[in-house]
Design a protein around this motif. Structure first.
Motif, short mmCIF file in Angstrom:
data_model
loop_
_atom_site.label_atom_id
_atom_site.label_comp_id
_atom_site.label_asym_id
_atom_site.label_seq_id
_atom_site.Cartn_x
_atom_site.Cartn_y
_atom_site.Cartn_z
N UNK A 157 0.83 -1.20 0.00
CA UNK A 157 0.00 0.00 0.00
C UNK A 157 0.86 1.25 0.00
N UNK A 158 1.97 1.22 0.72
CA UNK A 158 2.90 2.36 0.69
C UNK A 158 3.36 2.63 -0.73
N UNK A 159 3.73 1.56 -1.45
CA UNK A 159 4.21 1.72 -2.83
C UNK A 159 3.08 2.20 -3.73
N UNK A 160 1.86 1.68 -3.53
CA UNK A 160 0.71 2.10 -4.33
C UNK A 160 0.46 3.60 -4.19
N UNK A 161 0.48 4.09 -2.97
CA UNK A 161 0.22 5.51 -2.73
C UNK A 161 1.34 6.36 -3.33
N UNK A 162 2.57 5.90 -3.22
CA UNK A 162 3.70 6.66 -3.78
C UNK A 162 3.57 6.84 -5.28
N UNK A 163 3.31 5.74 -6.01
CA UNK A 163 3.27 5.84 -7.48
C UNK A 163 1.99 6.52 -7.95
N UNK A 203 -6.28 -6.38 -5.76
CA UNK A 203 -6.65 -5.20 -6.54
C UNK A 203 -5.65 -4.08 -6.34
N UNK A 204 -5.09 -3.97 -5.13
CA UNK A 204 -4.04 -2.98 -4.88
C UNK A 204 -2.80 -3.30 -5.71
N UNK A 205 -2.49 -4.59 -5.85
CA UNK A 205 -1.36 -4.97 -6.71
C UNK A 205 -1.57 -4.49 -8.13
N UNK A 242 7.29 -7.40 -3.03
CA UNK A 242 6.64 -6.67 -1.93
C UNK A 242 5.65 -7.55 -1.16
N UNK A 243 5.00 -8.48 -1.85
CA UNK A 243 3.95 -9.27 -1.21
C UNK A 243 4.43 -10.65 -0.76
N UNK A 244 5.72 -10.94 -0.93
CA UNK A 244 6.24 -12.26 -0.56
C UNK A 244 6.08 -12.50 0.93
N UNK A 245 5.70 -13.72 1.32
CA UNK A 245 5.59 -14.05 2.75
C UNK A 245 6.97 -14.33 3.34
N UNK A 246 7.07 -14.35 4.65
CA UNK A 246 8.34 -14.77 5.26
C UNK A 246 8.69 -16.19 4.78
N UNK A 247 9.95 -16.45 4.51
CA UNK A 247 10.35 -17.75 3.97
C UNK A 247 10.01 -18.89 4.92
#
Length: 581
Positions: free
Chosen positions: A71-77, A367-369, A97-102
């Motif tokens: 969401x931070x990246x979405x708002x920035x762009x 949808x944010x992606x 950005x959306x990858x889960x912890x390994x």
């Protein structure tokens, strides 16, 4: 496979395979509820268990290691003035950005292995955030999720789905899994389009007036038709000629087998835009989407005919979805593309309270992606004002109360919600325009200057019927009443926010054409712009209301309101604004 109702067949779960052991085995018996319905959702009936050999594809969504990063990246762009404005992300950048912890991905795979799900049947997408299990026997899915999958049929549409009323996950995973689908979300049943000036079951004279049908109010000089020529004149796109037609794409999403007809489009364009009779579109079939254009539907024809009339010769793609979960199937498909369409029109909605929070959050994140990658996504706000009927809503615990009913995915903060207007000189709210406040999603920051003013003026009216801290819908509204279409070579007229949504998408697509043809980035996620620098390019709608739930509903007032949002689009003023940055 085709499901057939069986009333006595039982489904026995497989037990854990004896040859599989993991160091995490002790975790798997400690289960926590993820979501449960207290009873079968409204308008669905239980048909019993499926045949014993039934399989199901399961989608497991894992939460990102940094849940705020996307969401931070979405708002920035999406924010003019930000150094990264317009630098939309690639598929790979979003996946990171959306990858889960390994370790969570490893734990999820260990859980699946413990239950006999072979690694070869698991596909991993979107940075590992989305696991798809192909061809899982229903009996094994029941064991995996402590579920009870059965067949359910919608009483109005006869759509049949395989769902469970509850599911559980291991305690070690439950807080790290966003959603498993299909489980307790019953989907998007077909909704008949409204005939102009008609509520379901017919309309009285007073209802007709409430819908804007009083003589002299709704385009009476044009026999109350909202034609492409009227829309292009009214929203000031007539003189614009698209030039980035090979780089700019408008997508139309069709669920549940909806599909358009090229023959009907040809006739429609002959009658309504004779300079564009060569208009065509491509079809992408996803998960059993329709492939028979000789059997078109209202929804698909409406969307293709009006987007074509507005944006021709811009490239248009119709995404035809079949069964399963069409919304997730479409998002899975489009997010896996290297290049996404710049504008998407989706004229489907469902009452938000019927959508489990975990499912809604997962879809909203997807949808944010799409927005972060540069797509402007528009969703209709619904056709029932503040709600249909008595609006007695039952939650998952079985408790009932009256509340206004906004629609999803319109309530997702990362899409642009489109309501309805009618008339001209002045343009007013159409009373069917869906609007209100989300229960699932809090108010996004881009609404902080607009929504509180409306609430302050509303005062205590309707206290307890809506969530004053929720995301407000719609964001914009356009003409929604009296659209002529061609269906199977015959003339029809329809109304609803599924009319205003493709009209809005067509105008946004032309704005994207303008941007792209001038060497600039497409608009992407719209709402930061609409509530900010583009506000002066909107026509404020200040009269009308959206009755429902046995109330007068909200009123359309100066500024933002939950009937018409910020107002309708003025293409020429928006071009002038966009030319400055």
């Amino acid at each position: 496979m085709r499901f057939h109702p069986l009333s006595v067949l039982s489904v026995l779960p497989f037990g854990p395979l004896s040859g599989i052991a993991t160091p995490f085995a002790s975790h798997w018996d400690d289960l926590r509820e993820k979501h449960t319905w207290n009873s079968v959702p409204e308008n669905w009936q239980n048909l019993g268990y499926p045949p014993a050999d039934t399989t199901i594809d399961l989608h497991i969504a894992l939460k990102a290691k940094n849940e705020n990063a996307l969401i931070d990246a979405l708002i920035e762009v999406s924010s003019p003035g930000h150094p990264k404005h317009g630098e939309h992300l690639s598929r790979e950048e979003v996946a990171e950005l959306v990858a889960p912890p390994s370790d969570m991905l490893e734990l999820a795979n260990a859980w699946l292995e413990h239950h006999g799900v072979h690694p070869s049947t698991i596909s991993t997408k979107h940075g590992g955030s989305w696991l798809t299990l192909m061809g899982v026997p229903v009996s094994r899915a029941n064991e995996l999720l402590r579920a009870s999958y059965q067949l359910y049929q919608h009483v109005e549409t006869n759509d049949t789905v395989l769902r469970t009323l509850s599911y559980r996950l291991p305690a070690a995973l439950v807080e790290h899994v966003q959603n498993v689908a299909p489980t307790t979300h019953f989907g998007f049943p077909r909704t008949p389009r409204q005939e102009p000036f008609m509520r379901r079951g017919g309309a009285t004279t007073e209802q007709t007036k409430a819908l804007g049908g009083e003589p002299g109010t709704v385009l009476s000089s044009r026999d109350q038709d909202v034609t492409p020529s009227f829309l292009r004149w009214f929203y000031k796109t007539s003189s614009y000629v698209p030039s980035a037609v090979d780089r700019n794409v408008l997508g139309v999403v069709g669920y549940l087998g909806d599909q358009p007809s090229p023959d009907d489009l040809r006739q429609f364009m002959n009658e309504h835009r004779s300079d564009a009779t060569s208009a065509t579109y491509s079809v992408v079939q996803i998960k059993g989407g329709g492939s028979n254009p000789s059997n078109p539907t209202n929804e698909a024809n409406l969307n293709i005919q009006y987007t074509s009339a507005i944006v021709h010769p811009t490239t248009r793609i119709f995404y035809s979805l079949g069964g399963g979960d069409p919304l997730l199937n479409w998002l899975d498909y489009v997010l896996d593309l290297t290049s996404v369409p710049q504008t998407v029109s989706t004229p489907y909605s469902i009452p938000e309270y019927k959508v489990p929070l975990d499912y809604a959050t997962h879809v909203c994140n997807l949808l944010a992606q799409l927005g972060a990658r540069g797509t402007s996504v528009l969703h209709s706000s619904g056709n029932d004002g503040v709600g249909r009927g008595n609006c007695l809503v039952q939650d998952s615990s079985g408790n009932s109360r009256v509340q206004f009913i906004p629609t999803f995915p319109s309530t997702c903060p990362w899409v642009t919600s489109v309501g309805g207007t009618t008339g001209y000189n002045p343009e007013i709210a159409a009373s069917l325009s869906g609007g209100g406040f989300s229960v699932h999603f809090p108010r996004p920051s881009y609404q902080d200057d607009a929504v509180p003013t409306f609430l302050l003026n509303l005062g205590g009216q309707y206290n307890g019927l809506y969530n004053p801290m929720g995301r407000g819908v719609p964001d914009i509204a356009l003409q929604a009443m009296g659209y002529p279409i061609i269906l199977k070579n015959r003339h029809k007229k329809v109304s609803g926010t599924s009319c205003s949504t493709p009209t809005a998408a067509g105008i946004i697509s032309l704005l994207n054409d303008y941007r792209i043809s001038n060497g600039k980035a497409p608009l992407g996620f719209l709402n930061v712009l609409l509530y900010g620098i583009c506000l002066e390019g909107l026509n404020d709608i200040t009269s009308g209301s959206n009755p429902g739930c046995n109330t007068d509903g909200f009123s359309s007032v100066p500024g933002w309101d939950p009937v018409t949002g910020l107002g309708s689009l003025d293409f020429e003023r928006l071009v002038a604004i966009l030319s400055r940055w």
